[in-house]
Design an enzyme around this catalytic site. Structure first.
Site, PDB file in Angstrom:
ATOM      1  N   TYR A  98       8.638   4.541 -14.742  1.00 44.80           N
ATOM      2  CA  TYR A  98       9.003   3.296 -14.067  1.00 44.80           C
ATOM      3  C   TYR A  98       8.301   3.230 -12.715  1.00 44.80           C
ATOM      4  CZ  TYR A  98      12.507   2.937 -17.692  1.00 44.80           C
ATOM      5  OH  TYR A  98      13.118   2.852 -18.917  1.00 44.80           O
ATOM      6  N   ARG A 110      15.703  -8.503  -5.323  1.00 49.77           N
ATOM      7  CA  ARG A 110      16.554  -7.989  -4.246  1.00 49.77           C
ATOM      8  C   ARG A 110      15.754  -7.468  -3.055  1.00 49.77           C
ATOM      9  NH1 ARG A 110      20.746  -3.988  -6.948  1.00 49.77           N
ATOM     10  NH2 ARG A 110      19.351  -4.050  -8.748  1.00 49.77           N
ATOM     11  N   ASP A 158       8.998   1.713 -10.101  1.00 44.98           N
ATOM     12  CA  ASP A 158       9.851   1.669  -8.910  1.00 44.98           C
ATOM     13  C   ASP A 158      10.617   2.972  -8.700  1.00 44.98           C
ATOM     14  OD1 ASP A 158      11.622   1.473 -11.004  1.00 44.98           O
ATOM     15  OD2 ASP A 158      12.675  -0.290 -10.243  1.00 44.98           O
ATOM     16  N   ALA A 164     -20.108   6.516  37.775  1.00 47.38           N
ATOM     17  CA  ALA A 164     -18.853   5.783  37.583  1.00 47.38           C
ATOM     18  C   ALA A 164     -19.019   4.313  37.948  1.00 47.38           C
ATOM     19  CB  ALA A 164     -17.755   6.414  38.433  1.00 47.38           C
ATOM     20  N   GLY A 178       8.827  -5.821 -13.270  1.00 42.68           N
ATOM     21  CA  GLY A 178      10.023  -6.346 -12.617  1.00 42.68           C
ATOM     22  C   GLY A 178       9.708  -7.245 -11.432  1.00 42.68           C
ATOM     23  N   ASN A 207      15.469  -0.839  -5.521  1.00 40.67           N
ATOM     24  CA  ASN A 207      15.749  -2.240  -5.809  1.00 40.67           C
ATOM     25  C   ASN A 207      15.813  -3.105  -4.560  1.00 40.67           C
ATOM     26  OD1 ASN A 207      16.127  -2.168  -8.758  1.00 40.67           O
ATOM     27  ND2 ASN A 207      17.824  -0.813  -8.268  1.00 40.67           N
ATOM     28  N   TYR A 239     -12.029   4.011  25.340  1.00 44.35           N
ATOM     29  CA  TYR A 239     -12.177   3.444  24.004  1.00 44.35           C
ATOM     30  C   TYR A 239     -13.569   3.778  23.490  1.00 44.35           C
ATOM     31  CZ  TYR A 239     -13.110   0.228  20.224  1.00 44.35           C
ATOM     32  OH  TYR A 239     -13.467  -0.287  19.007  1.00 44.35           O
ATOM     33  N   THR A 291      13.688  -3.379 -21.197  1.00 48.80           N
ATOM     34  CA  THR A 291      12.727  -2.271 -21.162  1.00 48.80           C
ATOM     35  C   THR A 291      12.112  -1.997 -22.532  1.00 48.80           C
ATOM     36  OG1 THR A 291      14.620  -0.784 -21.365  1.00 48.80           O
ATOM     37  CG2 THR A 291      13.728  -1.152 -19.151  1.00 48.80           C
ATOM     38  N   GLY A 301      24.241   5.534 -16.753  1.00 49.52           N
ATOM     39  CA  GLY A 301      24.467   5.868 -18.148  1.00 49.52           C
ATOM     40  C   GLY A 301      24.649   7.372 -18.287  1.00 49.52           C
TER      41      GLY A 301
END
Length: 445
Positions: free
Chosen positions: A104, A16, A106, A404, A12, A225, A347, A82, A139
């Site tokens: 799928y 979007r 996604d 130091a 796909g 999507n 660091y 598909t 569906g």
């Protein structure tokens, strides 16, 4: 369970998403959407895995091969639905006679146990459904005495069918024989003139074969999507990860503020304070404290260590047992020995710090010369004073002390004192005279 092959549909465009990057390479919890699906697939120990990509989607193919080097890549030259995408995998599955699962790329939250249940339900086919809180747009699964008989899309559903809350996820399993028998029979007499894989249900059921049903939670099959749905799935993953860690013996203060990656490993009796971010590649031992607002990625933290608050551990950081990394300390590609401490404002990059050594506030390893990174080696029981710069490559022997404010450019022997500060000078009365002079100048204006 029969031998399993898995087809992952990843062709796909994801328009979007409004992105120059393929949709399935966007990330949830530090792992690509495709990576989540392939990780679940790999857990089933499949005989074959085929990832279907679109043309010019080399980056997607590379991601698939990074996760499962033995997977096959199939190209869907034209995006025609598909069913058409699955047909692109036919050559890679030549000779396979077990059960084929279609996933799928996604829909990243589907779990291995759910897929295993779907395979077990195939007789010779099964679909994965869910009870929708609001079924509008999905569906509907029509179920009869022998199993699923049809999938009715929203636009085609009558009032009775629209009342059905059991919906289709699109994920299915089917015997390879049935798949390659019925897939060519799918037509494209629809508004988009595409070949829909869901049409297999009616074809298989119409042939007298049973179509089984497996059910999972709606959130598990949520598809993505757009960026809003990406954020919603991220939230679902985080909620699930927090619960999993807490049930495994981790204390999370304000869990809703703590962010995990997909591969975060935490030991028992770990405590995590609010607003901690775990990037990819973090492993934490038992009895570790991670204080608030710390950011950790690519790091290994041993038993009993204390991290933060406001600490940053970058990739390659290895924190030893009972070591302390304090506030505003950054560690990168460095091994910190047992009981060593860097409690504030330091660091430590490209370095080895020996056991029980102490790194003072403002101390840094100067690891980069503008072209290459170099190693700083600090032995055991070393005291490094505040505001010390250790210019790599350099070695500091066990038991040494660094005064130091020093700049260390050569190796320091064990048990020695290294100091580069100039002698202190005190000029009595200078400050008072200076103030008087400045005030006089101000009064003349």
């Amino acid at each position: 369970m029969s031998e399993v092959a898995i087809i992952v549909l990843a062709a796909g465009m994801g328009t979007r998403m409004k992105s120059n990057m393929p949709k399935v390479l966007h990330k949830v919890a530090g792992r690509s959407l495709l990576g989540h699906v392939l990780t679940s697939a790999r857990a089933l120990n499949p005989a074959r895995v085929v990832v279907v990509v679109g043309p010019d989607m080399d980056a997607v193919a590379q991601e698939a091969l990074r996760i499962i080097p033995a997977c096959a890549i199939a190209v869907q030259v034209e995006r025609r639905g598909t069913g058409h995408a699955v047909s692109a995998a036919s050559q890679a599955l030549a000779g396979f006679t077990g059960t084929v699962v279609v996933l799928y790329a996604d829909a990243p939250l589907v779990q291995p146990e759910t897929v295993a249940g779907l395979v077990a339900a195939a007789k010779p086919m099964a679909v994965l459904g869910f009870e929708a809180a609001n079924p509008h747009g999905y569906g509907r699964l029509v179920v009869g005495p022998s199993g699923v008989t049809a999938i009715v899309e929203e636009l085609d559903a009558n009032s009775v069918e629209k009342s059905i809350s059991l919906c289709n996820s699109g994920i299915l399993s089917i015997s390879s024989e049935m798949l390659w028998t019925f897939l060519p029979q799918i037509g494209n007499a629809n508004a988009k003139h595409e070949y829909y894989l869901t049409d297999l249900v009616e074809l298989v059921a119409g042939s007298g074969k049973a179509v089984g049903l497996a059910i999972c939670p709606e959130a598990e099959v949520a598809g993505i999507n757009d960026r809003a749905q990406l954020a919603a799935v991220e939230a679902q993953f985080q909620q699930r990860a927090r619960l999993r860690h807490m049930l495994a013996g981790v204390t999370l203060h304000a869990p809703e503020t703590i962010h995990f990656s997909a591969d975060t490993v935490l030991g028992r009796d770990v405590t995590v304070e609010p607003h901690v971010m775990f990037g990819p590649g973090v492993s934490v031992g038992d009895n570790v404290e991670i204080l608030g607002f710390s950011h950790i990625e690519g790091a290994i933290i041993a038993t009993g260590a204390r991290i933060g608050p406001f600490a940053r551990l970058r990739p390659g950081a290895e924190i030893g047992e009972d070591a302390h990394i304090g506030n505003f300390v950054e560690v990168k590609k460095a091994r910190i020995g047992k009981g060593a401490k860097a409690n504030h404002l330091a660091y430590i990059g490209d370095a080895v710090v020996g056991a029980k050594s102490n790194i003072g506030a403002g101390a840094i390893t100067c690891n980069y010369d503008g072209f290459e990174k170099h190693l700083t080696e600090i032995g055991e029981n070393v005291f490094v004073g505040s505001n010390t710069a250790m210019v790599a490559p350099v070695k500091i022997g066990a038991g040494a002390s660094i005064a130091a404010g020093s700049v260390i450019t050569t190796d320091v022997p064990g048990d020695a004192l290294a100091m580069t500060r100039p002698d202190l000078q005190i000029i009595k009365g200078w400050a008072a005279r200076y103030r008087k002079m400045k005030q006089a100048k101000k009064d003349r204006r």
